[in-house]
Design a protein around this motif. Structure first.
Motif, PDB file in Angstrom:
ATOM      1  N   ASP A  49     -43.103  36.566  57.013  1.00  0.00           N
ATOM      2  CA  ASP A  49     -41.908  36.916  57.783  1.00  0.00           C
ATOM      3  C   ASP A  49     -42.124  36.882  59.294  1.00  0.00           C
ATOM      4  O   ASP A  49     -41.243  36.451  60.033  1.00  0.00           O
ATOM      5  N   ILE A  50     -43.296  37.278  59.776  1.00  0.00           N
ATOM      6  CA  ILE A  50     -43.513  37.306  61.225  1.00  0.00           C
ATOM      7  C   ILE A  50     -43.853  35.934  61.804  1.00  0.00           C
ATOM      8  O   ILE A  50     -43.927  35.782  63.021  1.00  0.00           O
ATOM      9  N   LEU A  51     -44.040  34.930  60.944  1.00  0.00           N
ATOM     10  CA  LEU A  51     -44.417  33.592  61.413  1.00  0.00           C
ATOM     11  C   LEU A  51     -43.292  32.572  61.326  1.00  0.00           C
ATOM     12  O   LEU A  51     -43.308  31.571  62.032  1.00  0.00           O
ATOM     13  N   ARG A  52     -42.342  32.806  60.458  1.00  0.00           N
ATOM     14  CA  ARG A  52     -41.286  31.808  60.229  1.00  0.00           C
ATOM     15  C   ARG A  52     -40.539  31.473  61.513  1.00  0.00           C
ATOM     16  O   ARG A  52     -40.069  32.339  62.225  1.00  0.00           O
ATOM     17  N   GLY A  53     -40.438  30.161  61.770  1.00  0.00           N
ATOM     18  CA  GLY A  53     -39.693  29.682  62.914  1.00  0.00           C
ATOM     19  C   GLY A  53     -40.367  29.881  64.258  1.00  0.00           C
ATOM     20  O   GLY A  53     -39.779  29.611  65.296  1.00  0.00           O
ATOM     21  N   LYS A  54     -41.617  30.314  64.261  1.00  0.00           N
ATOM     22  CA  LYS A  54     -42.296  30.639  65.517  1.00  0.00           C
ATOM     23  C   LYS A  54     -43.235  29.535  66.012  1.00  0.00           C
ATOM     24  O   LYS A  54     -43.862  29.689  67.048  1.00  0.00           O
ATOM     25  N   TYR A  55     -43.360  28.431  65.278  1.00  0.00           N
ATOM     26  CA  TYR A  55     -44.270  27.365  65.702  1.00  0.00           C
ATOM     27  C   TYR A  55     -43.846  26.021  65.121  1.00  0.00           C
ATOM     28  O   TYR A  55     -43.078  25.968  64.154  1.00  0.00           O
ATOM     29  N   ASP A  56     -44.362  24.948  65.737  1.00  0.00           N
ATOM     30  CA  ASP A  56     -44.062  23.585  65.279  1.00  0.00           C
ATOM     31  C   ASP A  56     -45.320  22.788  64.948  1.00  0.00           C
ATOM     32  O   ASP A  56     -45.230  21.719  64.356  1.00  0.00           O
ATOM     33  N   THR A  57     -46.470  23.270  65.384  1.00  0.00           N
ATOM     34  CA  THR A  57     -47.719  22.539  65.205  1.00  0.00           C
ATOM     35  C   THR A  57     -48.795  23.487  64.673  1.00  0.00           C
ATOM     36  O   THR A  57     -48.619  24.710  64.666  1.00  0.00           O
ATOM     37  N   GLU A  58     -49.918  22.909  64.259  1.00  0.00           N
ATOM     38  CA  GLU A  58     -51.044  23.712  63.803  1.00  0.00           C
ATOM     39  C   GLU A  58     -51.538  24.630  64.922  1.00  0.00           C
ATOM     40  O   GLU A  58     -51.810  25.804  64.709  1.00  0.00           O
ATOM     41  N   ARG A  59     -51.625  24.091  66.108  1.00  0.00           N
ATOM     42  CA  ARG A  59     -52.037  24.899  67.268  1.00  0.00           C
ATOM     43  C   ARG A  59     -51.023  26.018  67.525  1.00  0.00           C
ATOM     44  O   ARG A  59     -51.379  27.145  67.836  1.00  0.00           O
ATOM     45  N   GLY A  60     -49.744  25.697  67.379  1.00  0.00           N
ATOM     46  CA  GLY A  60     -48.698  26.701  67.552  1.00  0.00           C
ATOM     47  C   GLY A  60     -48.781  27.798  66.501  1.00  0.00           C
ATOM     48  O   GLY A  60     -48.504  28.963  66.786  1.00  0.00           O
ATOM     49  N   ALA A  61     -49.167  27.425  65.276  1.00  0.00           N
ATOM     50  CA  ALA A  61     -49.339  28.421  64.212  1.00  0.00           C
ATOM     51  C   ALA A  61     -50.435  29.407  64.585  1.00  0.00           C
ATOM     52  O   ALA A  61     -50.289  30.620  64.400  1.00  0.00           O
ATOM     53  N   MET A  62     -51.530  28.888  65.134  1.00  0.00           N
ATOM     54  CA  MET A  62     -52.623  29.764  65.551  1.00  0.00           C
ATOM     55  C   MET A  62     -52.172  30.676  66.688  1.00  0.00           C
ATOM     56  O   MET A  62     -52.484  31.873  66.693  1.00  0.00           O
ATOM     57  N   ARG A  63     -51.407  30.145  67.624  1.00  0.00           N
ATOM     58  CA  ARG A  63     -50.885  30.971  68.721  1.00  0.00           C
ATOM     59  C   ARG A  63     -49.949  32.056  68.184  1.00  0.00           C
ATOM     60  O   ARG A  63     -49.969  33.192  68.659  1.00  0.00           O
TER      61      ARG A  63
END
Length: 108
Positions: free
Chosen positions: A23-37
């Protein structure tokens, strides 16, 4: 994030258990690097740290439990299918993957 290894696994768990572990990650990134951020912005240093905070690790996984296959920079999150295999997001959609000895499991 819309469709990647973590969200595909979380989607499966949500469909079965009714709990959204991403829930806290959905829609918050577009790339693998963004997922880590996004993980770091939420206070977690890794996928395993995030899962440790939300679920209990197990050494006796059951089908449907989360499994992380270590692959840097971002670990691959999948759903354990039993018999040394997991299901997760691959290049052609949901695919079956062999699990190595370094895999870590969490009860869902």
């Amino acid at each position: 994030g819309v469709s990647d290894c973590a969200l595909t696994s979380a989607d499966i768990a949500r469909a079965v258990c009714g709990i959204d572990h991403a829930d806290i990650l959905r829609g918050k990134y577009d790339t693998e690097r963004g997922a880590m951020r996004a993980l770091m912005a939420a206070g977690y240093k890794s996928v395993t740290a995030y899962l440790d905070a939300r679920l209990e690790r197990t050494t006796n996984p059951q089908a449907g439990d989360f499994v992380v296959i270590r692959k840097r920079p971002l670990d691959l999150t999948m759903i354990y299918g039993g018999a040394g295999f997991a299901w997760g997001h691959g290049e052609r959609g949901v695919e079956r993957f062999a699990i190595g000895a370094d895999a870590v499991f969490w009860s869902v």
